[in-house]
Scaffold this active site. Sequence first.
Site, PDB file in Angstrom:
ATOM      1  CE1 TYR A 260      39.547  42.800  43.723  1.00 24.35           C
ATOM      2  CE2 TYR A 260      37.319  42.351  42.965  1.00 24.35           C
ATOM      3  CZ  TYR A 260      38.595  42.828  42.728  1.00 24.35           C
ATOM      4  OH  TYR A 260      38.906  43.345  41.497  1.00 24.35           O
TER       5      TYR A 260
ATOM      6  CB  SER B 146      36.303  45.297  40.421  1.00 18.52           C
ATOM      7  OG  SER B 146      35.509  44.170  40.093  1.00 18.52           O
TER       8      SER B 146
END
Length: 266
Positions: A165, A152
């Site tokens: 995350y 990401s």
Amino acid sequence: MSNETSGRGRLAGKVALVTGSTSGIGAGIAGLFAQEGARVLIHGRNEEAGQRVISQLKQAGVPDEHLAFHAADLLDVEQCRALVRRAGEVFDGLDVLVNNAGDFTRGTIDDTTVELWDFQMALNLRAPFLLAQAAVPLMRERGSGSIVNIGSVNAYIGGQNLTSYSVTKGGLMTFTKNVARQLARDHIRVNQLNVGWTLTEGEHRVQTKEMGREDWLEAVALPTRPFGCLLSPRDIAFAALYFASDESQLVTGSVLDVEQSPVGGS
Ligand code: NAD
């Protein structure tokens, strides 16, 4: 470097395992890979969802014998290993592993619980390690392989409420580069896509909850996007296809930002 040359397409003759491929980005990648001639093991936790993806792909012209499904909970160490074994058995080898399954539940430094931290580390970081570790011997047997990790843009610094995350995706990026170096002599390549904001089932679920409105996409998200839209699973799939195919056969340890503007970390 493919082991067979049957069929047509940029992945003809290759066997691919795509984790989390019953929805979102994973389904987009599995679909494109199958359309490009790969035999694909679809993975998820729900048999019905897996069969739905398979029947959609068959309707789109993918041969039945190019598709299979295996259910596994990637929080479980043995189920990770069994998933890779199954890929090797069902299609007699493994050329491509896409580590896509992941969770992006929000948490700030103040409210991230130990449970959320451990859960995301296990799913987003430990599972890709376990799957890659199990895949490497199969790829060595083939004489080559490609591992594509779905990261990401949050890997670089992350958003305010994406604490654990972001760390998982940053760790995944270090893992990508570290293992790429270890495996280069085996012709096993390891690359990562750092994905930007993409419209998926999971993203819709999280944003609806976070913003407290069903129309978050049109009302809040789209006006902020440079191209006036979110990325789609298909956009990510095209980038994954490059890393999976022999077109990138001399590229390893590479990270591609699949995003609409330069990623700086804000
Ligand atoms: P999604 O929720 O649609 O897909 C996530 C997949 O992971 C699902 O198929 C789900 O079944 C699977 N999964 C979740 N927990 C699992 C478990 N315990 N065991 C096995 N499988 C499990 O979401 P998505 O947006 O398609 O996300 C896919 C990947 O892309 C994730 O790694 C995510 O971090 C990454 N990503 C997404 C975006 C985005 O904006 N959507 C941005 C950057 C990165």
